[in-house]
Write a protein that holds these residues in place. Structure first.
Motif, PDB file in Angstrom:
ATOM      1  N   GLY A 190       0.818  -1.203   0.000  1.00  0.00           N
ATOM      2  CA  GLY A 190       0.000   0.000   0.000  1.00  0.00           C
ATOM      3  C   GLY A 190       0.855   1.259   0.000  1.00  0.00           C
ATOM      4  O   GLY A 190       2.064   1.210   0.163  1.00  0.00           O
ATOM      5  N   GLY A 191       0.195   2.401  -0.209  1.00  0.00           N
ATOM      6  CA  GLY A 191       0.900   3.667  -0.213  1.00  0.00           C
ATOM      7  C   GLY A 191       0.095   4.745  -0.892  1.00  0.00           C
ATOM      8  O   GLY A 191      -1.090   4.552  -1.210  1.00  0.00           O
ATOM      9  N   LEU A 192       0.759   5.875  -1.132  1.00  0.00           N
ATOM     10  CA  LEU A 192       0.123   7.004  -1.806  1.00  0.00           C
ATOM     11  C   LEU A 192       0.390   6.905  -3.306  1.00  0.00           C
ATOM     12  O   LEU A 192       1.547   6.743  -3.727  1.00  0.00           O
ATOM     13  CB  LEU A 192       0.690   8.311  -1.273  1.00  0.00           C
ATOM     14  N   ILE A 193      -0.653   6.998  -4.091  1.00  0.00           N
ATOM     15  CA  ILE A 193      -0.512   6.859  -5.524  1.00  0.00           C
ATOM     16  C   ILE A 193      -1.457   7.821  -6.229  1.00  0.00           C
ATOM     17  O   ILE A 193      -2.509   8.173  -5.675  1.00  0.00           O
ATOM     18  CB  ILE A 193      -0.768   5.399  -5.951  1.00  0.00           C
TER      19      ILE A 193
ATOM     20  N   ALA B  84     -28.263 -24.685   0.866  1.00  0.00           N
ATOM     21  CA  ALA B  84     -27.738 -23.346   0.608  1.00  0.00           C
ATOM     22  C   ALA B  84     -26.236 -23.314   0.857  1.00  0.00           C
ATOM     23  O   ALA B  84     -25.704 -24.124   1.620  1.00  0.00           O
ATOM     24  CB  ALA B  84     -28.442 -22.325   1.497  1.00  0.00           C
ATOM     25  N   TYR B  85     -25.580 -22.368   0.186  1.00  0.00           N
ATOM     26  CA  TYR B  85     -24.159 -22.176   0.388  1.00  0.00           C
ATOM     27  C   TYR B  85     -23.924 -21.243   1.573  1.00  0.00           C
ATOM     28  O   TYR B  85     -24.700 -20.330   1.830  1.00  0.00           O
ATOM     29  CB  TYR B  85     -23.507 -21.548  -0.850  1.00  0.00           C
ATOM     30  N   PHE B  86     -22.848 -21.496   2.294  1.00  0.00           N
ATOM     31  CA  PHE B  86     -22.365 -20.524   3.256  1.00  0.00           C
ATOM     32  C   PHE B  86     -20.975 -20.094   2.828  1.00  0.00           C
ATOM     33  O   PHE B  86     -20.238 -20.861   2.193  1.00  0.00           O
ATOM     34  CB  PHE B  86     -22.359 -21.073   4.687  1.00  0.00           C
ATOM     35  N   PHE B  87     -20.641 -18.866   3.142  1.00  0.00           N
ATOM     36  CA  PHE B  87     -19.351 -18.295   2.734  1.00  0.00           C
ATOM     37  C   PHE B  87     -19.014 -17.216   3.735  1.00  0.00           C
ATOM     38  O   PHE B  87     -19.804 -16.288   3.929  1.00  0.00           O
ATOM     39  CB  PHE B  87     -19.458 -17.726   1.316  1.00  0.00           C
ATOM     40  N   TYR B  88     -17.849 -17.318   4.355  1.00  0.00           N
ATOM     41  CA  TYR B  88     -17.443 -16.293   5.304  1.00  0.00           C
ATOM     42  C   TYR B  88     -15.919 -16.229   5.364  1.00  0.00           C
ATOM     43  O   TYR B  88     -15.229 -17.148   4.943  1.00  0.00           O
ATOM     44  CB  TYR B  88     -18.024 -16.571   6.698  1.00  0.00           C
ATOM     45  N   PHE B  89     -15.419 -15.119   5.880  1.00  0.00           N
ATOM     46  CA  PHE B  89     -13.986 -14.897   6.023  1.00  0.00           C
ATOM     47  C   PHE B  89     -13.584 -15.207   7.467  1.00  0.00           C
ATOM     48  O   PHE B  89     -13.984 -14.496   8.387  1.00  0.00           O
ATOM     49  CB  PHE B  89     -13.625 -13.454   5.670  1.00  0.00           C
ATOM     50  N   ASP B  90     -12.762 -16.233   7.661  1.00  0.00           N
ATOM     51  CA  ASP B  90     -12.469 -16.652   9.027  1.00  0.00           C
ATOM     52  C   ASP B  90     -11.138 -16.117   9.549  1.00  0.00           C
ATOM     53  O   ASP B  90     -10.898 -16.153  10.757  1.00  0.00           O
ATOM     54  CB  ASP B  90     -12.516 -18.178   9.167  1.00  0.00           C
ATOM     55  N   SER B  91     -10.280 -15.643   8.680  1.00  0.00           N
ATOM     56  CA  SER B  91      -8.993 -15.080   9.115  1.00  0.00           C
ATOM     57  C   SER B  91      -8.671 -13.877   8.243  1.00  0.00           C
ATOM     58  O   SER B  91      -8.810 -13.955   7.015  1.00  0.00           O
ATOM     59  CB  SER B  91      -7.875 -16.117   8.994  1.00  0.00           C
ATOM     60  N   TRP B  92      -8.226 -12.818   8.878  1.00  0.00           N
ATOM     61  CA  TRP B  92      -7.944 -11.562   8.178  1.00  0.00           C
ATOM     62  C   TRP B  92      -6.513 -11.098   8.482  1.00  0.00           C
ATOM     63  O   TRP B  92      -5.991 -11.333   9.560  1.00  0.00           O
ATOM     64  CB  TRP B  92      -8.905 -10.462   8.644  1.00  0.00           C
ATOM     65  N   GLY B  93      -5.928 -10.387   7.547  1.00  0.00           N
ATOM     66  CA  GLY B  93      -4.667  -9.721   7.796  1.00  0.00           C
ATOM     67  C   GLY B  93      -4.907  -8.380   8.474  1.00  0.00           C
ATOM     68  O   GLY B  93      -6.053  -7.953   8.620  1.00  0.00           O
ATOM     69  N   PRO B  94      -3.838  -7.697   8.857  1.00  0.00           N
ATOM     70  CA  PRO B  94      -3.977  -6.386   9.514  1.00  0.00           C
ATOM     71  C   PRO B  94      -4.337  -5.262   8.555  1.00  0.00           C
ATOM     72  O   PRO B  94      -4.763  -4.192   8.994  1.00  0.00           O
ATOM     73  CB  PRO B  94      -2.594  -6.162  10.125  1.00  0.00           C
ATOM     74  N   GLY B  95      -4.179  -5.500   7.257  1.00  0.00           N
ATOM     75  CA  GLY B  95      -4.559  -4.504   6.267  1.00  0.00           C
ATOM     76  C   GLY B  95      -3.406  -3.618   5.836  1.00  0.00           C
ATOM     77  O   GLY B  95      -2.404  -3.467   6.548  1.00  0.00           O
ATOM     78  N   THR B  96      -3.542  -3.049   4.628  1.00  0.00           N
ATOM     79  CA  THR B  96      -2.580  -2.089   4.111  1.00  0.00           C
ATOM     80  C   THR B  96      -3.353  -0.927   3.500  1.00  0.00           C
ATOM     81  O   THR B  96      -4.342  -1.130   2.805  1.00  0.00           O
ATOM     82  CB  THR B  96      -1.631  -2.750   3.073  1.00  0.00           C
ATOM     83  N   LEU B  97      -2.916   0.291   3.786  1.00  0.00           N
ATOM     84  CA  LEU B  97      -3.641   1.483   3.361  1.00  0.00           C
ATOM     85  C   LEU B  97      -3.214   1.917   1.965  1.00  0.00           C
ATOM     86  O   LEU B  97      -2.027   2.071   1.686  1.00  0.00           O
ATOM     87  CB  LEU B  97      -3.394   2.625   4.344  1.00  0.00           C
ATOM     88  N   VAL B  98      -4.203   2.112   1.113  1.00  0.00           N
ATOM     89  CA  VAL B  98      -3.978   2.639  -0.230  1.00  0.00           C
ATOM     90  C   VAL B  98      -4.663   4.004  -0.307  1.00  0.00           C
ATOM     91  O   VAL B  98      -5.861   4.105  -0.037  1.00  0.00           O
ATOM     92  CB  VAL B  98      -4.559   1.696  -1.301  1.00  0.00           C
TER      93      VAL B  98
END
Lengths: 124, 106
Positions: A9-12, A106-120
């Motif tokens: 991530g960064g300024l662009i 029916a389908y189930f779908f979820y996010f079980d683990s996340w990263g800390p994120g990067t700012l763009v």
């Protein structure tokens, strides 16, 4: 231990391109569903893209045609190539592992683990 | 795709029960998940498949669904439960998030 760490991530400036990376440990990036979710300042999460174990890729309406999700099995890394960036793409970008299954018709779908994120930040 | 609607804010006194709703036209046929997000942190999965609580969260967190409305219930709310809560579902290869609810424990 499952870990996801985003970078890139960064300024662009508007119209330029940027590639985000997500280094994964504790599981194989090719063995699970993986996705990118972004969150603009003060807003709720917005789904960006997902790649299935078979390699099928899907995108949110606001990024389809501009962003490309991919993975490198040897590096165990997930990528997001972002082209033609706009001011409204400014957000923290998270990579996440997804779980999908089929149960009781029916389908189930979820996010079980996340990263800390990067700012763009897209700004001139 | 479609939208998920959540109340922008919910306030509750310590020890009381907080209920956060999430409604969507096709929610009755799709599973719902809930995430907790505290300031400066990534979202954390609380509930999946409508009502399955992740082990890291205490039993006071529960999920339910009736028709096209899902509800996250926090019983005996504590100050540390103050956070933003988001619902999420999946439909036709599209992931949908609700706008989020800020839970204040006053």
């Amino acid at each position: 231990e499952v870990q996801l760490v985003e970078s890139g991530g960064g300024l662009i400036q508007p119209g330029e391109s940027l590639r985000l990376s997500c280094a994964v440990s504790g599981f194989a990036v090719s063995g699970d569903f993986m996705g990118w979710v972004r969150q603009a300042p003060g807003r709720g999460p917005e789904w960006v893209s997902v790649i299935y174990t078979a390699g099928t890729r899907f995108y949110g309406d606001s990024v389809r045609g501009r962003f490309i999700i991919s993975r490198d099995v040897s590096e165990n890394t997930l990528y997001l190539q972002m082209n033609s960036l706009r001011a409204e793409d400014t957000a923290v970008y998270y990579c996440a592992r997804a779980i999908r299954g089929y149960l009781a018709g029916a389908y189930f779908f979820y996010f079980d683990s996340w990263g800390p994120g990067t700012l763009v930040t897209v700004s001139s | 795709s479609y939208e998920l609607t959540q109340p922008p804010s919910v306030s509750v006194s310590p020890g009381q029960t907080a209920s956060i709703s999430c409604s969507g036209d096709k929610l009755g046929g799709n599973y719902v998940s809930w995430y907790q997000q505290k300031p400066g942190q990534s979202p954390v999965l609380v509930i999946c498949q409508d009502n399955i609580r992740r082990m890291r969260f205490p039993e006071r967190f529960s999920g339910s669904k009736s028709g096209n409305t899902a509800t996250l219930t926090i019983s005996g709310t504590q100050a540390l439960d103050e956070a933003d809560y988001f619902c999420q579902t999946w439909d036709s290869n599209t992931v949908i998030f609700g706008g989020g609810t800020k839970l204040s424990v006053l």
